[in-house]
Design an enzyme around this catalytic site. Structure first.
Site, PDB file in Angstrom:
ATOM      1  N   ILE A 162      28.794  21.560 -46.854  1.00  0.00           N
ATOM      2  CA  ILE A 162      29.402  20.252 -46.558  1.00  0.00           C
ATOM      3  C   ILE A 162      29.905  19.593 -47.845  1.00  0.00           C
ATOM      4  O   ILE A 162      31.018  19.058 -47.890  1.00  0.00           O
ATOM      5  CB  ILE A 162      28.409  19.352 -45.783  1.00  0.00           C
ATOM      6  CG1 ILE A 162      28.088  19.996 -44.424  1.00  0.00           C
ATOM      7  CG2 ILE A 162      28.993  17.947 -45.584  1.00  0.00           C
ATOM      8  CD1 ILE A 162      26.958  19.333 -43.641  1.00  0.00           C
ATOM      9  N   THR A 240      25.880  10.737 -45.785  1.00  0.00           N
ATOM     10  CA  THR A 240      26.041  11.311 -44.450  1.00  0.00           C
ATOM     11  C   THR A 240      25.048  12.464 -44.267  1.00  0.00           C
ATOM     12  O   THR A 240      25.234  13.305 -43.391  1.00  0.00           O
ATOM     13  CB  THR A 240      27.481  11.833 -44.239  1.00  0.00           C
ATOM     14  OG1 THR A 240      27.775  12.797 -45.249  1.00  0.00           O
ATOM     15  CG2 THR A 240      28.490  10.718 -44.285  1.00  0.00           C
ATOM     16  N   ALA A 241      24.013  12.500 -45.121  1.00  0.00           N
ATOM     17  CA  ALA A 241      23.051  13.613 -45.071  1.00  0.00           C
ATOM     18  C   ALA A 241      21.815  13.200 -44.268  1.00  0.00           C
ATOM     19  O   ALA A 241      21.741  13.459 -43.063  1.00  0.00           O
ATOM     20  CB  ALA A 241      22.709  14.059 -46.481  1.00  0.00           C
ATOM     21  N   ARG A 242      20.885  12.524 -44.920  1.00  0.00           N
ATOM     22  CA  ARG A 242      19.710  12.006 -44.225  1.00  0.00           C
ATOM     23  C   ARG A 242      19.309  10.683 -44.865  1.00  0.00           C
ATOM     24  O   ARG A 242      19.360  10.532 -46.095  1.00  0.00           O
ATOM     25  CB  ARG A 242      18.531  12.990 -44.328  1.00  0.00           C
ATOM     26  CG  ARG A 242      18.643  14.208 -43.421  1.00  0.00           C
ATOM     27  CD  ARG A 242      18.521  13.861 -41.934  1.00  0.00           C
ATOM     28  NE  ARG A 242      18.527  15.013 -41.059  1.00  0.00           N
ATOM     29  CZ  ARG A 242      19.601  15.506 -40.424  1.00  0.00           C
ATOM     30  NH1 ARG A 242      20.772  14.929 -40.569  1.00  0.00           N
ATOM     31  NH2 ARG A 242      19.485  16.548 -39.620  1.00  0.00           N
ATOM     32  N   ASP A 266      26.106   6.881 -42.667  1.00  0.00           N
ATOM     33  CA  ASP A 266      26.097   7.438 -41.306  1.00  0.00           C
ATOM     34  C   ASP A 266      24.681   7.778 -40.861  1.00  0.00           C
ATOM     35  O   ASP A 266      24.469   8.135 -39.713  1.00  0.00           O
ATOM     36  CB  ASP A 266      26.981   8.701 -41.280  1.00  0.00           C
ATOM     37  CG  ASP A 266      27.084   9.321 -39.885  1.00  0.00           C
ATOM     38  OD1 ASP A 266      27.363   8.576 -38.932  1.00  0.00           O
ATOM     39  OD2 ASP A 266      26.874  10.546 -39.755  1.00  0.00           O
ATOM     40  N   GLU A 271      15.971   6.011 -38.257  1.00  0.00           N
ATOM     41  CA  GLU A 271      16.973   5.769 -37.220  1.00  0.00           C
ATOM     42  C   GLU A 271      16.433   6.173 -35.842  1.00  0.00           C
ATOM     43  O   GLU A 271      15.634   7.094 -35.765  1.00  0.00           O
ATOM     44  CB  GLU A 271      18.279   6.531 -37.545  1.00  0.00           C
ATOM     45  CG  GLU A 271      18.108   8.040 -37.636  1.00  0.00           C
ATOM     46  CD  GLU A 271      19.398   8.746 -38.088  1.00  0.00           C
ATOM     47  OE1 GLU A 271      20.010   8.348 -39.104  1.00  0.00           O
ATOM     48  OE2 GLU A 271      19.771   9.712 -37.384  1.00  0.00           O
ATOM     49  N   HIS A 289      25.035   7.878 -37.053  1.00  0.00           N
ATOM     50  CA  HIS A 289      24.799   9.326 -37.166  1.00  0.00           C
ATOM     51  C   HIS A 289      25.819  10.118 -36.334  1.00  0.00           C
ATOM     52  O   HIS A 289      25.461  10.795 -35.360  1.00  0.00           O
ATOM     53  CB  HIS A 289      23.357   9.667 -36.743  1.00  0.00           C
ATOM     54  CG  HIS A 289      22.891  10.985 -37.281  1.00  0.00           C
ATOM     55  ND1 HIS A 289      21.584  11.240 -37.608  1.00  0.00           N
ATOM     56  CD2 HIS A 289      23.558  12.141 -37.560  1.00  0.00           C
ATOM     57  CE1 HIS A 289      21.461  12.486 -38.046  1.00  0.00           C
ATOM     58  NE2 HIS A 289      22.664  13.055 -38.034  1.00  0.00           N
ATOM     59  N   GLY A 291      28.161  12.317 -37.777  1.00  0.00           N
ATOM     60  CA  GLY A 291      28.780  13.357 -38.602  1.00  0.00           C
ATOM     61  C   GLY A 291      29.353  14.523 -37.813  1.00  0.00           C
ATOM     62  O   GLY A 291      30.481  14.950 -38.032  1.00  0.00           O
ATOM     63  N   SER A 292      28.581  15.050 -36.871  1.00  0.00           N
ATOM     64  CA  SER A 292      29.038  16.241 -36.144  1.00  0.00           C
ATOM     65  C   SER A 292      29.638  15.889 -34.783  1.00  0.00           C
ATOM     66  O   SER A 292      29.873  16.778 -33.962  1.00  0.00           O
ATOM     67  CB  SER A 292      27.865  17.210 -35.967  1.00  0.00           C
ATOM     68  OG  SER A 292      26.823  16.584 -35.249  1.00  0.00           O
TER      69      SER A 292
HETATM   70  C1  DGY Z   1      22.535  17.971 -38.177  1.00  0.00           C
HETATM   71  O1  DGY Z   1      23.081  18.929 -37.649  1.00  0.00           O
HETATM   72  O2  DGY Z   1      21.634  18.093 -39.013  1.00  0.00           O
HETATM   73  C2  DGY Z   1      23.004  16.627 -37.733  1.00  0.00           C
HETATM   74  O3  DGY Z   1      22.701  15.646 -38.665  1.00  0.00           O
HETATM   75  C3  DGY Z   1      22.419  16.288 -36.382  1.00  0.00           C
HETATM   76  O4  DGY Z   1      21.044  16.224 -36.463  1.00  0.00           O
END
Ligand code: DGY
Length: 323
Positions: A162, A240-242, A266, A271, A289, A291-292
């Site tokens: 990513i 946008t990770a954790r 994000d 959360e 959240h 991202g995907s």
């Molecule tokens: C992931 O794929 O890790 C996304 O953040 C959804 O949890």
């Protein structure tokens, strides 16, 4: 009708329709149509008699839960690339296979990273609110002036798939790419990006600091007061990770004081119960959240879970085995 010849699959959350259809065609699948997030006790109860679980990052599998999973359970496929919600060592110790969904969400997550970067730098939240609340009285030379992105130094923490996709996009904005990673990338993957052997050295050159590293105990609350102090004044922070990589007290104080110009987030610690102060911080561009969250990506993630399960039950090695 249950079919004893098909593996029994416990699906912990509602899935995209195409993924549900494929799961039902190949497995004796028990679904969660309400999409409620189950407690640990409910997970254990509902997993009873299952051969496999398809879970998401919303369900936690620490050692204490893994130890109590039914004997019948052989594989856990998570609908996520991140796997910090599963104790891999505990799974390995009890012979439980675990798979995740790398690759298929790289581009969508990199896209949302750029959205957060631009949304924060260019004050998108403030502009949207002004319009929607009827407070826009017209154009002016100083209205909502933000941080210029083109040509700036972008610091990427975590240059995996990513991070590299974010770098590719940022080159389109003529940004200079700096990064810190556990190890330096080969030249063809680095593509001119400047490696820093410490996160501290990276922070010092990051006009825009972007977190793309997976959550791990060693980076819990990575972005704290001391590290924020290393960023150039007026930097922009993107995550946008954790959420656990940011210490919210430190970031919120820096956003309120203006030490950090803006943040694009994000993901959040705890959360969906985010620190309530974020809701009132004008210079934070916030997403839930996402991202995907494209139809194509979520289908691909679900299919990847099923590909892994199919391989396992056909006696082959699951392509995305973590253990
Ligand atoms: C992931 O794929 O890790 C996304 O953040 C959804 O949890």
């Amino acid at each position: 009708m249950p079919n004893p010849s098909r593996p029994k699959l416990f699906v912990t959350r509602a899935l995209p329709p195409a993924v549900t259809e494929r799961a039902l065609s190949a497995y004796d699948a028990s679904l969660n149509e309400s999409d409620r997030v189950y407690s640990a006790a409910e997970l254990l109860e509902r997993a009873e008699g299952s051969d496999a679980i398809l879970c998401c990052s919303t369900e936690k599998f620490p050692a204490a839960v893994i130890e109590k999973l039914p004997e019948s359970l052989r594989i856990l496929a998570t609908f996520s690339v991140g796997f910090e919600h599963i104790d891999i060592a505990a799974a390995r110790a009890r012979g439980l296979r675990v798979t995740n969904t790398p690759d298929v969400l790289t581009e969508a997550t990199a896209d949302i990273t750029l959205l957060c970067l631009l949304g924060a730098a260019r004050r998108a939240h403030e502009g949207q609110s002004m319009l929607r609340d009827g407070r826009w009285v017209g154009w002016s030379t100083t209205q909502l002036t933000g941080v210029h992105v083109t040509g700036k130094r972008l610091g990427i923490l975590g240059m995996g798939r990513i991070g590299q996709a974010v770098a590719r996009r940022a080159r389109g904005f003529d940004m200079t790419i700096h990064y810190h990673n556990r190890s330096r990338l080969p030249a063809e993957k680095e593509a001119g990006a400047i490696y820093h052997d410490s996160a501290e050295s990276l922070l010092a050159v990051s006009d825009i600091f972007c977190i793309n590293a997976p959550a791990a105990p060693e980076n819990h609350h990575f972005l704290n007061d001391a590290r924020i102090a290393l960023l150039p004044p007026g930097a922009v922070v993107v995550n946008t990770a954790r959420g656990t990589l940011i210490q919210d007290d430190a970031l919120i104080a820096a956003l309120e004081s203006g030490r950090i110009a803006a943040a694009g987030l994000d993901v959040f610690e705890g959360e969906p119960n985010i620190d309530p102060r974020y809701r009132h911080i004008e210079n934070a561009f916030l997403l839930p959240h996402m991202g995907s969250a494209t139809v194509e990506t979520r289908d691909a993630m679900g299919f990847k879970c099923l590909d892994n399960l199919d391989a396992f039950f056909a006696g082959r090695e699951p392509p995305d085995a973590l253990c």
